[in-house]
Write an enzyme that holds these catalytic residues in place. Sequence first.
Site, PDB file in Angstrom:
ATOM      1  N   HIS A  97       0.834  -1.210   0.000  1.00 17.22           N
ATOM      2  CA  HIS A  97       0.000   0.000   0.000  1.00 17.22           C
ATOM      3  C   HIS A  97       0.868   1.259   0.000  1.00 17.22           C
ATOM      4  O   HIS A  97       2.056   1.238   0.352  1.00 17.22           O
ATOM      5  CB  HIS A  97      -0.909   0.011   1.229  1.00 17.22           C
ATOM      6  CG  HIS A  97      -0.145   0.017   2.532  1.00 17.22           C
ATOM      7  ND1 HIS A  97       0.417   1.160   3.069  1.00 17.22           N
ATOM      8  CD2 HIS A  97       0.167  -0.988   3.388  1.00 17.22           C
ATOM      9  CE1 HIS A  97       1.031   0.865   4.200  1.00 17.22           C
ATOM     10  NE2 HIS A  97       0.904  -0.431   4.416  1.00 17.22           N
ATOM     11  N   GLU A 138      -2.173  -7.047   7.774  1.00 21.69           N
ATOM     12  CA  GLU A 138      -0.869  -6.915   8.416  1.00 21.69           C
ATOM     13  C   GLU A 138      -0.873  -7.570   9.797  1.00 21.69           C
ATOM     14  O   GLU A 138      -1.940  -7.858  10.365  1.00 21.69           O
ATOM     15  CB  GLU A 138      -0.489  -5.425   8.524  1.00 21.69           C
ATOM     16  CG  GLU A 138       0.874  -5.134   9.146  1.00 21.69           C
ATOM     17  CD  GLU A 138       2.036  -5.791   8.409  1.00 21.69           C
ATOM     18  OE1 GLU A 138       2.197  -7.024   8.567  1.00 21.69           O
ATOM     19  OE2 GLU A 138       2.784  -5.069   7.713  1.00 21.69           O
TER      20      GLU A 138
END
Length: 431
Positions: free
Chosen positions: A235, A311
């Site tokens: 990202h 994550e």
Amino acid sequence: MSAVRRLVVEADGGSRGNPGPAGYGAVVIDAATGETLAEAAEYIGVATNNVAEYRGLIAGLTAAKALFPDAALDVRVRMDSKLVVEQMSGRWKIKHPDMKPLAARAPAILPPSSVTYEWIPRAQNKHADRLANEAMDAGRDGRQWEASASTAELDAPARTPLPDRGPPGDAAAGAAKARAALAAARGAADTGTLFEVNTGASEGPEPTDVTAAPQVGWAAAPDLGAPATFVLLRHGETLLTPEKRFSGSGGTDPELSAIGRDQAARAAAHFAALGTVQEIVSSPLRRCRETAAAVADRLGLDIRIEDGLRETDFGAWEGLTFGEVRERYGDDLTTWLADPETAPTGGGESFAEVAERVAAARDRLTARYAGRTVLLVTHVTPIKTLVRLALEAPAKAMFRMELSAASISTVAYYGDGNASVRLLNDTSHLR
């Protein structure tokens, strides 16, 4: 004692989509005259190329056995699938769970000592290839293949009798000598090898592993069909990124910063220019969804959310810098860095737990997207985990990888379970 009947089995399989509508074809040939003795073909529904190839092999051996149920047979199998030939010859390990039961069926049809395998170019396998395509065409039309309507043999090249290569026992003895040579060579060199192989007990599907000498040149690479190619996009930046703060799935779920939005737009332009991405899958966290949305809007694709790509949960370390964690939780940090089973302070996830979660997501996605190029928008730890698992590297290898915001890495996953790392931390699209 009756004479040994020498036969050739040519087999092929195909899938229009991999996985997609699939079929196989097989032909049994008299080795002495080149005469076609039997043909077999079938539409098998949605399957991969490799499954169809194995089904063709099984059909060909079954047809050979049915033709001469009481005869001693010497069968030479000829296929253009490097994967099937090498696995059934015992030179490559069978890793993929879909392949193992299929590979186990072949030695149950005919004694393995009576069957040898030979790879041939696709151009020399036209008869079986045409049968497989006739079967797929029939399936497309909602019917099954019929032998009476087949014209496959008309496209086959003229065959000549094969030279006598001695009784099947000679081939088995030669294979035994080759296996003995491999075993003797095991450990003789400390260099890496390209392929794992196995000796293969003659009656069982799970042979003992040994290590083969490297194949010579890339021409020896297997024909595995199109892989599932995962383009791994980290990202774009958030406000926490340049400060190198722990930002996992247990924190504030920050949005992209202005810089991060620009990075996402640049990535989107890059993928639009390439034109290779066919699907988009994203972590559920906001920064990934925003990055994925920029690409999806540009490419006109939908986004599938995969929770396994989120994550790590960094527990009490969320939002802190490495230095702050060292100051407050020094002993916990030291243990975490040394032991992949240790979780961050306050109930976060260990690297081992993340690896298990990411591997499960990988397996789901490779099964879903076999043969396709998929953009996975995710985070530092999942990307590093996918790369190090593909390399079969230890967990500590992740500390040796650099992974910038909005960087691109690529891993391809093949039908036999093996993976190829093709790119790591490419940021050229951001310049």
